[in-house]
Design a protein around this motif. Structure first.
Motif, PDB file in Angstrom:
ATOM      1  N   CYS A 138       0.383   3.456   3.761  1.00 22.23           N
ATOM      2  CA  CYS A 138       0.764   2.778   5.138  1.00 22.23           C
ATOM      3  C   CYS A 138       1.910   2.001   5.003  1.00 22.23           C
ATOM      4  O   CYS A 138       2.460   1.277   5.686  1.00 22.23           O
ATOM      5  CB  CYS A 138      -0.575   2.336   5.655  1.00 22.23           C
ATOM      6  SG  CYS A 138      -0.952   0.501   5.107  1.00 22.23           S
ATOM      7  N   CYS A 174       0.740  -1.067  -0.028  1.00 19.88           N
ATOM      8  CA  CYS A 174      -0.047  -0.029   0.099  1.00 19.88           C
ATOM      9  C   CYS A 174       1.076   1.302  -0.018  1.00 19.88           C
ATOM     10  O   CYS A 174       1.823   1.137   0.874  1.00 19.88           O
ATOM     11  CB  CYS A 174      -0.876   0.105   1.122  1.00 19.88           C
ATOM     12  SG  CYS A 174      -1.716   1.491   1.561  1.00 19.88           S
ATOM     13  N   CYS A 224      -5.340  -2.389   0.068  1.00 18.81           N
ATOM     14  CA  CYS A 224      -5.018  -2.391   1.346  1.00 18.81           C
ATOM     15  C   CYS A 224      -6.429  -2.331   2.031  1.00 18.81           C
ATOM     16  O   CYS A 224      -7.414  -1.141   1.415  1.00 18.81           O
ATOM     17  CB  CYS A 224      -4.307  -1.176   1.617  1.00 18.81           C
ATOM     18  SG  CYS A 224      -4.137  -0.790   3.388  1.00 18.81           S
ATOM     19  N   ASP A 235      -7.364  -0.938   4.639  1.00 18.50           N
ATOM     20  CA  ASP A 235      -7.405   0.429   5.271  1.00 18.50           C
ATOM     21  C   ASP A 235      -7.229   1.652   4.093  1.00 18.50           C
ATOM     22  O   ASP A 235      -8.124   2.880   4.353  1.00 18.50           O
ATOM     23  CB  ASP A 235      -6.506   0.772   6.204  1.00 18.50           C
ATOM     24  CG  ASP A 235      -6.432  -0.306   7.199  1.00 18.50           C
ATOM     25  OD1 ASP A 235      -7.617  -0.392   7.587  1.00 18.50           O
ATOM     26  OD2 ASP A 235      -5.315  -0.623   7.949  1.00 18.50           O
ATOM     27  N   HIS A 236      -6.787   1.268   2.903  1.00 22.52           N
ATOM     28  CA  HIS A 236      -6.753   2.429   1.868  1.00 22.52           C
ATOM     29  C   HIS A 236      -7.133   1.994   0.580  1.00 22.52           C
ATOM     30  O   HIS A 236      -6.446   1.964  -0.429  1.00 22.52           O
ATOM     31  CB  HIS A 236      -5.228   2.978   2.001  1.00 22.52           C
ATOM     32  CG  HIS A 236      -4.795   3.495   3.419  1.00 22.52           C
ATOM     33  ND1 HIS A 236      -3.982   2.858   4.212  1.00 22.52           N
ATOM     34  CD2 HIS A 236      -5.148   4.645   4.331  1.00 22.52           C
ATOM     35  CE1 HIS A 236      -3.960   3.231   5.258  1.00 22.52           C
ATOM     36  NE2 HIS A 236      -4.378   4.494   5.288  1.00 22.52           N
TER      37      HIS A 236
END
Ligand SMILES: [Zn+2]
Length: 129
Positions: free
Chosen positions: A33, A30, A44, A46-47
Motif C-alpha cells: 500500500c 509497505c 504494515c 494492514d499487510h
C-alpha cells in the motif's frame, strides 16, 4: 533464548543505521500500500506479511517539539536543542538541532550529514560553500 527472538528487531534497526552509514536517511514503506511506517513500526498493520522496503527520505521535516539544553553533553557544545522532528514522509525521529533563537514548533528543518558523517538537522538548507 535464541538470536531469532531479536533478529527481526535487529535487522530493522540495522537497515536504518546502515543507511545512515551511507549518508542516506531511510524510511520504511509497505510494498503493497506504500504506507510509510513510523520508526516504531516493524510491519504494515494492514499487510503484515508483505515485509518492508526502505526508501531514501527527502530530508525535509518540521519541528514537532524541542527542548533547549544549556549544559554540554558528550561532544555537544551548549546550548543546543534536542528535538523530535516529523519527516515530510510522516515518521518522527529525535535529533539535535542548533539552538537558534527563532527555533519554534512547526518550522521546517533539513536533514544533512556533517563532516563526521552524523545525521544532523539544520534550520536552513545547506548552501554550497
Ligand atoms: Zn500496507
Amino acid at each position: 533464548m535464541s538470536g531469532q527472538t531479536y533478529g527481526h528487531h535487529t535487522a530493522h534497526e540495522r537497515a536504518f543505521t546502515d543507511g545512515l552509514a551511507k549518508r542516506r536517511l531511510l524510511v520504511a514503506k509497505c510494498p503493497v500500500c506504500s504506507s510509510v511506517l513510523a520508526y516504531t513500526q516493524r510491519l504494515c498493520p494492514d499487510h503484515p506479511r508483505a515485509g518492508l522496503e526502505w526508501c531514501t527520505a527527502s530530508g525535509q521535516a518540521t519541528v514537532h517539539t524541542f527542548s533547549i539544553y544549556r549544559i554540554g553533553y558528550a561532544d555537544r557544545e551548549p546550548p543546543y536543542a534536542v528535538a523530535i522532528v516529523q519527516l515530510d514522509e510522516g515518521p518522527r525521529l529525535s535529533c539535535a538541532l542548533p539552538a537558534e533563537e527563532d527555533l519554534r514548533v512547526g518550522m521546517p528543518v533539513f536533514a544533512e550529514f556533517d563532516s563526521a558523517g552524523s545525521l544532523v538537522f539544520r534550520t536552513q538548507p545547506r548552501r554550497d560553500q
